[in-house]
Enzyme design. Structure first.
Site, PDB file in Angstrom:
ATOM      1  N   ASP A   1       0.872  -1.178   0.000  1.00 61.10           N
ATOM      2  CA  ASP A   1       0.000   0.000   0.000  1.00 61.10           C
ATOM      3  C   ASP A   1       0.913   1.233   0.000  1.00 61.10           C
ATOM      4  O   ASP A   1       1.591   1.515   1.003  1.00 61.10           O
ATOM      5  CB  ASP A   1      -0.872  -0.047   1.270  1.00 61.10           C
ATOM      6  CG  ASP A   1      -1.882   1.090   1.342  1.00 61.10           C
ATOM      7  OD1 ASP A   1      -1.663   2.123   0.658  1.00 61.10           O
ATOM      8  OD2 ASP A   1      -2.865   0.955   2.091  1.00 61.10           O
ATOM      9  N   HIS A   2       0.897   1.947  -1.098  1.00 62.59           N
ATOM     10  CA  HIS A   2       1.845   3.053  -1.247  1.00 62.59           C
ATOM     11  C   HIS A   2       1.526   4.239  -0.336  1.00 62.59           C
ATOM     12  O   HIS A   2       2.321   5.157  -0.182  1.00 62.59           O
ATOM     13  CB  HIS A   2       1.885   3.496  -2.714  1.00 62.59           C
ATOM     14  CG  HIS A   2       3.222   4.058  -3.135  1.00 62.59           C
ATOM     15  ND1 HIS A   2       4.163   4.498  -2.230  1.00 62.59           N
ATOM     16  CD2 HIS A   2       3.774   4.246  -4.354  1.00 62.59           C
ATOM     17  CE1 HIS A   2       5.220   4.950  -2.867  1.00 62.59           C
ATOM     18  NE2 HIS A   2       5.017   4.798  -4.165  1.00 62.59           N
ATOM     19  N   ARG A   3       0.353   4.220   0.285  1.00 60.20           N
ATOM     20  CA  ARG A   3       0.053   5.277   1.254  1.00 60.20           C
ATOM     21  C   ARG A   3       0.889   5.079   2.509  1.00 60.20           C
ATOM     22  O   ARG A   3       1.138   6.024   3.259  1.00 60.20           O
ATOM     23  CB  ARG A   3      -1.432   5.231   1.653  1.00 60.20           C
ATOM     24  CG  ARG A   3      -2.374   5.578   0.538  1.00 60.20           C
ATOM     25  CD  ARG A   3      -3.813   5.312   0.951  1.00 60.20           C
ATOM     26  NE  ARG A   3      -4.043   3.914   1.282  1.00 60.20           N
ATOM     27  CZ  ARG A   3      -5.211   3.398   1.648  1.00 60.20           C
ATOM     28  NH1 ARG A   3      -6.273   4.185   1.731  1.00 60.20           N
ATOM     29  NH2 ARG A   3      -5.350   2.125   1.910  1.00 60.20           N
TER      30      ARG A   3
END
Ligand code: CAO
Length: 576
Positions: free
Chosen positions: A548-550
């Protein structure tokens, strides 16, 4: 010898024409006794209809949106002669679940016929629970649990009112929840709550006194109702509110019952069950257009409370609608899928999706569209690891299990999670904090005949390779036999999806929210690897890490897979 028995809706309490909101099985399925077949939901209760016996589901005569009442036939089960002794003779509920033989009238035997006045049903009779007809001014009455169907000793999971509260007739006072049903206990009349005799955790049955109320003096416009009320004991159970009154009357105010119900396919990633929420919360969610699948529950077992729902809506408003309302595409502006009549192009056969597919599909979709996925690919040299694995095969077999590369991967993943704890987190409900987990529960995707399931190996950090092999075998067998419990599928920190036993070189796994990363594993192949001096044949294992790039940056992901490869390359590091 086998025979067919009818499956009927059991005693579901004071409810009639309750909509089917989810069908959990399909014709042809092999069913276990007590397995839930369909879910019913009124505005006051949610309940599942269990199979009366084990067998094969021959026909299923209801579908989502149908309305059913006690005794209605919903299908036919083919059972062997030694099974399904409760084979229905048409006398009512075919429910073997509680072992209380409802069809033999055991429930009514317990409260014999001699005192109809004391029967909650009787006191409810004709008043529909909405009239305060018989109550004189300032009269205090006991509030009792009404007919709640084939349920006994049902835990109170929520108390919705407090002593001294003014309550409206039919207002929900308590929520009860068994493993098969959730139901609200409504106020029998308008008035003031004088005392409450139960609290969360107590167990109640039909007829139990749950409190006392002072009824509002309104007088009666209907003498008959006065009679009905006064013929009951002072303490007789006040009329439970039959929630589905509108449809029963067939009036045009079809109300919520006629409205399309919120589908339970909204649940979280646990495919064994629906999200826990009281009917009142479900109703509110429906009114607000909120998909409960996207709401984090703070109650026991992830139960969604009214506060959770409100918090969810608040966050959605504050973040400009980041949380998605229930709509195709999760609120994203996507074009509708084309509806194609495939039979125009050739012979086709349409079959329903399995229950698991129906449940997991929306979750996969949600995770795919709402989590910014990036996938990092890498390779681990497992030549030595595999030699050790093969050498320990006999030990594993002697211990009654199997040592596959996946067992080592679980161990190596735990080491990498310890080294890079950000991969062992979840985003907080508000999207503005991270929850760092100090435990290491690893989910493993298992391919089953009915679809993908993800059982969780708990405390993988505290287990030996043999323990992990044992857990993996046990959980994947259970998954394939459809016997995983809810607990065995919840609480994972990080998942592994291994297609290595099948083939392929890489893939992009979908993150299993609320986790923040998932490791995909493909088939190990022997490849020529340059050592700096020569090419050597090495067994290389392809790794595909979706994150999850967040939460995780690309550099973290590259470090994580490198570390993983490092540990797998020299398994002594697993001991560190
Ligand atoms: N490379 C090469 N061989 C591998 C391997 C790999 N990465 N992983 C497993 N193997 C071998 C095993 O050693 C075993 O060989 P032997 O029988 O000769 O020892 C064989 O492949 C079969 O392994 P397995 O599948 O029985 O066992 P496993 O521990 O690797 O996997 C399980 C268990 C439950 C994860 C697996 O059976 C499964 O269901 N995988 C599918 C998961 C899936 O569908 N993921 C996709 C999710 S996205 O839709």
């Amino acid at each position: 010898m086998s025979k067919r028995i009818e499956i009927r809706v059991p005693d579901i309490g004071d409810f009639e024409k309750v909509p089917v909101i989810e069908v959990l099985v399909a014709e042809g399925d092999t069913i276990e006794a007590e397995q839930s077949l369909v879910t019913l939901e009124s505005d006051k209760a949610t309940m599942e209809v269990p199979a009366p016996a084990s067998g094969r589901l021959v026909t299923l005569t209801v579908s989502e949106g149908d309305e059913v009442s006690e005794g209605d036939v919903i299908g036919e089960l083919e059972v062997t002669d030694d099974n399904g002794e409760s084979g229905d003779d048409g006398s009512g509920a075919a429910d073997g679940s509680a072992g209380d033989s409802p069809e033999s009238g055991a429930a009514s035997d317990e409260s014999p016929d001699e005192s109809p006045d004391e029967s909650p049903d009787e006191s409810a009779g004709g008043t529909s629970g909405t009239s305060s007809g018989g109550a004189s001014e300032d009269e205090e009455v006991d509030i009792r649990v009404p007919d709640i169907g084939d349920f006994d000793k049902v835990p109170v999971i929520e108390v919705l009112v407090a002593e001294g509260d003014a309550v409206e007739a039919e207002q929900s006072l308590l929520t009860l929840e068994s493993d098969k049903a959730t139901m609200d206990i409504p106020a029998p009349q308008s008035g003031t709550l004088v005392s409450l005799a139960v609290q969360v955790g107590d167990e109640v049955s039909e007829g139990d006194v749950i409190g006392r109320m002072k009824t509002a003096a309104r007088g009666s416009a209907d003498g008959a109702e006065d009679d009905a009320a006064s013929s009951g004991q002072r303490d007789a159970a006040p009329a439970p509110a039959p929630a589905p009154a509108a449809p029963r009357d067939g009036g045009d105010d079809a109300g919520d019952l006629k409205a399309p119900p919120v589908p339970f396919a909204e649940m979280g990633r646990d495919p064994s069950s629906i999200p826990h929420a009281s009917p009142a919360v479900r109703k509110l969610a429906r009114e607000l257009g909120v998909d409960l699948a996207g709401v984090n529950g703070s109650g026991a077992h992830g139960r969604i409370t009214e506060t959770d729902l409100k918090q969810h809506v608040k966050s959605a408003m504050q973040s400009g609608g980041r949380a998605r309302a229930a709509a195709p595409g999760g609120g994203l502006a996507v074009a509708e899928s084309p509806k194609v009549d495939f039979s125009k192009f050739g012979e086709v056969e349409e079959k329903p999706l399995s229950r698991i597919q129906k449940i997991s599909g929306p979750n996969l979709h949600r995770n795919w569209v709402t989590i910014p996925h990036v996938t990092q690919f890498d390779e681990a040299d497992i030549t030595e690891m595999d030699a050790f694995r093969k050498a320990s095969k006999a030990d594993a077999e002697a211990a009654g299990t199997k040592m596959t590369p996946l067992v080592f991967l679980i161990k190596a993943v735990v080491a990498a999670l310890k080294e890079y704890p950000k991969f062992n987190t979840s985003l907080g409900a508000d999207g503005e904090s991270l929850v760092w987990k100090k435990y290491f529960h690893v989910g493993v995707a298992v391919d089953t005949p009915n679809g993908l399931m993800v059982p969780v190996i708990r405390d993988a950090d505290r287990k030996s390779l043999l323990d992990l092999a044992h857990d993996l075998t046990e959980l994947s067998d259970k998954a394939r036999d459809g016997k995983l419990s809810r607990d065995e599928m919840t609480g994972g920190c990080f998942s592994i999806s291994s297609l290595g036993g099948i083939g392929g070189t890489a893939f992009t796994p979908i993150i299993n929210a609320p986790e923040v990363a998932i490791l995909g594993v493909s088939k190990a192949e022997t490849k020529p690897v340059w050592t700096g001096e020569a090419f050597e044949p090495r067994l290389m294992l392809p790794l595909s890490l979706s994150y999850d790039h967040r939460v995780i940056d690309g550099a973290d992901a590259a470090r994580f897979t490198q570390y993983l490869a490092h540990v797998l390359g020299d398994i002594r590091r697993m001991m560190l």
